[in-house]
Write a protein that holds these residues in place. Structure first.
Motif, mmCIF file in Angstrom:
data_model
loop_
_atom_site.group_PDB
_atom_site.id
_atom_site.type_symbol
_atom_site.label_atom_id
_atom_site.label_comp_id
_atom_site.label_asym_id
_atom_site.label_seq_id
_atom_site.Cartn_x
_atom_site.Cartn_y
_atom_site.Cartn_z
ATOM 1 N N THR A 174 44.076 40.419 88.434
ATOM 2 C CA THR A 174 43.730 40.573 89.838
ATOM 3 C C THR A 174 44.894 40.157 90.728
ATOM 4 O OG1 THR A 174 42.755 38.359 89.829
ATOM 5 C CG2 THR A 174 41.274 40.206 89.434
ATOM 6 N N GLY A 175 44.930 40.725 91.929
ATOM 7 C CA GLY A 175 45.998 40.410 92.862
ATOM 8 C C GLY A 175 45.619 39.312 93.831
ATOM 9 N N SER A 176 46.470 39.094 94.817
ATOM 10 C CA SER A 176 46.239 38.021 95.792
ATOM 11 C C SER A 176 45.052 38.327 96.693
ATOM 12 C CB SER A 176 47.497 37.805 96.638
ATOM 13 O OG SER A 176 47.862 38.999 97.306
ATOM 14 N N GLY A 177 44.690 39.616 96.787
ATOM 15 C CA GLY A 177 43.603 39.988 97.672
ATOM 16 C C GLY A 177 42.219 39.861 97.062
ATOM 17 N N SER A 178 42.144 39.461 95.801
ATOM 18 C CA SER A 178 40.838 39.302 95.164
ATOM 19 C C SER A 178 40.072 38.179 95.854
ATOM 20 C CB SER A 178 41.022 38.969 93.672
ATOM 21 O OG SER A 178 39.775 38.698 93.064
ATOM 22 N N SER A 179 38.858 38.460 96.287
ATOM 23 C CA SER A 179 38.108 37.499 97.105
ATOM 24 C C SER A 179 37.708 36.249 96.339
ATOM 25 C CB SER A 179 36.865 38.174 97.680
ATOM 26 O OG SER A 179 36.036 38.684 96.644
ATOM 27 N N ASN A 180 37.348 36.404 95.066
ATOM 28 C CA ASN A 180 36.844 35.258 94.317
ATOM 29 C C ASN A 180 37.862 34.648 93.363
ATOM 30 O OD1 ASN A 180 34.235 35.417 95.448
ATOM 31 N ND2 ASN A 180 33.674 37.033 94.005
ATOM 32 N N HIS A 181 38.638 35.504 92.722
ATOM 33 C CA HIS A 181 39.529 35.017 91.663
ATOM 34 C C HIS A 181 40.920 35.635 91.789
ATOM 35 C CE1 HIS A 181 35.429 34.632 89.618
ATOM 36 N NE2 HIS A 181 35.846 33.396 89.812
ATOM 37 N N PRO A 182 41.661 35.278 92.841
ATOM 38 C CA PRO A 182 43.010 35.828 92.995
ATOM 39 C C PRO A 182 43.921 35.424 91.846
ATOM 40 C CG PRO A 182 42.639 34.015 94.532
ATOM 41 C CD PRO A 182 41.311 34.345 93.927
ATOM 42 N N HIS A 183 44.711 36.377 91.399
ATOM 43 C CA HIS A 183 45.685 36.172 90.310
ATOM 44 C C HIS A 183 45.014 35.729 89.007
ATOM 45 C CE1 HIS A 183 48.882 36.963 93.066
ATOM 46 N NE2 HIS A 183 48.500 35.985 93.869
ATOM 47 N N GLY A 184 43.756 36.120 88.864
ATOM 48 C CA GLY A 184 43.071 35.902 87.594
ATOM 49 C C GLY A 184 43.112 37.175 86.773
ATOM 50 N N GLY A 185 41.968 37.573 86.234
ATOM 51 C CA GLY A 185 41.933 38.782 85.437
ATOM 52 C C GLY A 185 40.630 38.903 84.689
ATOM 53 N N ALA A 186 40.542 39.923 83.844
ATOM 54 C CA ALA A 186 39.346 40.181 83.056
ATOM 55 C C ALA A 186 39.778 40.434 81.614
ATOM 56 C CB ALA A 186 38.569 41.358 83.616
ATOM 57 N N HIS A 187 39.835 39.387 80.832
ATOM 58 C CA HIS A 187 40.383 39.533 79.481
ATOM 59 C C HIS A 187 39.503 40.366 78.565
ATOM 60 C CE1 HIS A 187 37.576 36.181 78.676
ATOM 61 N NE2 HIS A 187 37.640 36.554 77.414
ATOM 62 N N ARG A 188 38.249 40.569 78.939
ATOM 63 C CA ARG A 188 37.392 41.426 78.116
ATOM 64 C C ARG A 188 37.727 42.908 78.297
ATOM 65 N NH1 ARG A 188 34.611 37.033 79.755
ATOM 66 N NH2 ARG A 188 33.767 35.722 78.068
ATOM 67 N N GLY A 189 38.599 43.207 79.253
ATOM 68 C CA GLY A 189 39.081 44.568 79.426
ATOM 69 C C GLY A 189 40.518 44.752 78.994
ATOM 70 N N SER A 190 41.119 43.688 78.459
ATOM 71 C CA SER A 190 42.512 43.741 78.019
ATOM 72 C C SER A 190 42.671 42.873 76.783
ATOM 73 C CB SER A 190 43.451 43.234 79.124
ATOM 74 O OG SER A 190 44.733 42.922 78.612
ATOM 75 N N VAL A 191 42.870 43.507 75.634
ATOM 76 C CA VAL A 191 43.035 42.751 74.391
ATOM 77 C C VAL A 191 44.284 41.871 74.465
ATOM 78 C CG1 VAL A 191 43.425 42.937 71.910
ATOM 79 C CG2 VAL A 191 41.809 44.462 73.015
ATOM 80 N N TYR A 192 45.308 42.343 75.129
ATOM 81 C CA TYR A 192 46.524 41.541 75.311
ATOM 82 C C TYR A 192 46.190 40.222 76.006
ATOM 83 C CZ TYR A 192 51.518 40.793 76.529
ATOM 84 O OH TYR A 192 52.798 40.317 76.674
ATOM 85 N N ARG A 193 45.456 40.286 77.116
ATOM 86 C CA ARG A 193 45.050 39.069 77.819
ATOM 87 C C ARG A 193 44.181 38.192 76.925
ATOM 88 N NH1 ARG A 193 45.768 38.873 83.370
ATOM 89 N NH2 ARG A 193 44.232 37.188 83.397
ATOM 90 N N LYS A 194 43.266 38.805 76.211
ATOM 91 C CA LYS A 194 42.371 38.042 75.336
ATOM 92 C C LYS A 194 43.156 37.247 74.297
ATOM 93 C CE LYS A 194 38.622 38.759 71.958
ATOM 94 N NZ LYS A 194 39.317 38.271 70.746
ATOM 95 N N ARG A 195 44.127 37.893 73.654
ATOM 96 C CA ARG A 195 44.876 37.246 72.584
ATOM 97 C C ARG A 195 45.783 36.139 73.119
ATOM 98 N NH1 ARG A 195 42.414 38.144 67.756
ATOM 99 N NH2 ARG A 195 42.002 40.361 67.432
ATOM 100 N N VAL A 196 46.389 36.366 74.288
ATOM 101 C CA VAL A 196 47.215 35.319 74.884
ATOM 102 C C VAL A 196 46.348 34.114 75.237
ATOM 103 C CG1 VAL A 196 48.589 34.705 76.919
ATOM 104 C CG2 VAL A 196 49.011 36.863 75.729
ATOM 105 N N GLY A 197 45.173 34.367 75.809
ATOM 106 C CA GLY A 197 44.267 33.268 76.135
ATOM 107 C C GLY A 197 43.831 32.494 74.912
ATOM 108 N N GLU A 198 43.522 33.194 73.830
ATOM 109 C CA GLU A 198 43.154 32.531 72.576
ATOM 110 C C GLU A 198 44.244 31.571 72.125
ATOM 111 O OE1 GLU A 198 40.468 36.039 70.406
ATOM 112 O OE2 GLU A 198 42.546 35.676 69.810
#
Length: 242
Positions: A85-109
């Motif tokens: 997510t970008g800076s304009g995200s109302s709830n979670h700016p600069h976050g993301g959705a790791h369940r939609g990105s295996v790359y994010r999921k694996r880095v988080g793990e």
């Protein structure tokens, strides 16, 4: 030709690609307004991780998109999922959705494993269908880690090639992704360009990631077709700056 020879050629082609597009990019500096090709294959590199014999940055993630018939996902669509997510995200700016990105999921793990954060993120590896809590509560709980993942991925230099064929499991993009992963992977092979001890992927839950040296799981144990280098060379020639 040996695997070493093919790896050397692969990285030579990446050097040519880097010069052709005017250097690597980082997701933190990219937007969807740039002139990305509709379809392609991307290669993430790791700062501080270099090849054994040179100072060239080593590839640690290879990916593509739209390999299912009828898919309309673009190259930027996929990169944006990794960006989060970008800076304009109302709830979670600069976050993301790791369940939609295996790359994010694996880095988080790997971050969880490295820092012993299992109690803080009990649902990170679970799909929504298996979580019996309010989704907004889970998203709030995971937000700090999503931000850490975004920071990590957005700092990874990357390159891409234009390869605009129809979505299919038999597409040239799928072929390039699969065989490039198999070529670079050290999984169950004599290691070439061994991974440094500081690479985050060494903390992964996945043996495939730890031993392959890639943030990929699929195809790491397969044999590669050296013809992939001819396809990569053609794709490099067809790629222009965004």
């Amino acid at each position: 030709m040996t695997r070493q020879d093919d790896l050397d050629r692969f990285y030579t082609l990446l050097d040519e690609l880097e010069q052709q597009v005017g250097g690597t990019r980082k997701l933190k500096n990219c937007t969807g307004y740039m002139d990305w090709p509709d379809r392609g294959v991307y290669f993430f590199l790791e700062p501080g991780e270099t090849r054994e014999s040179t100072d060239q940055l080593r590839v640690t993630r290879i990916g593509t998109h739209a390999v299912s018939e009828g898919s309309s996902t673009t190259l930027w669509d996929r990169l944006k999922q990794h960006y989060g997510t970008g800076s304009g995200s109302s709830n979670h700016p600069h976050g993301g959705a790791h369940r939609g990105s295996v790359y994010r999921k694996r880095v988080g793990e790997a971050i969880i494993e490295k820092h012993g954060l299992h109690d803080d993120y009990p649902d990170w590896d679970k799909r929504w269908s298996s979580i019996n809590r309010d989704r907004s509560e889970v998203r709030d709980e995971e937000y700090i880690l999503e931000r850490r993942v975004s920071t990590y991925i957005r700092e990874q230099p990357f390159l891409w090639v234009n390869l605009d064929d129809e979505p299919s499991a038999d597409s040239d993009r799928a072929y390039l992704e699969r065989n490039a992963i198999a070529l670079l992977s050290n999984f169950d092979k004599q290691p070439i360009d061994p991974r440094g001890g500081g690479w985050l992927g060494r903390h992964s839950q996945s043996q495939a990631i730890r031993e392959s040296g890639l943030w990929n799981v699929n195809h790491v144990g397969e044999r590669y077709d050296s013809g992939v280098l001819e396809l990569l060379e053609d794709a490099v020639d067809d790629t222009t700056p965004p």
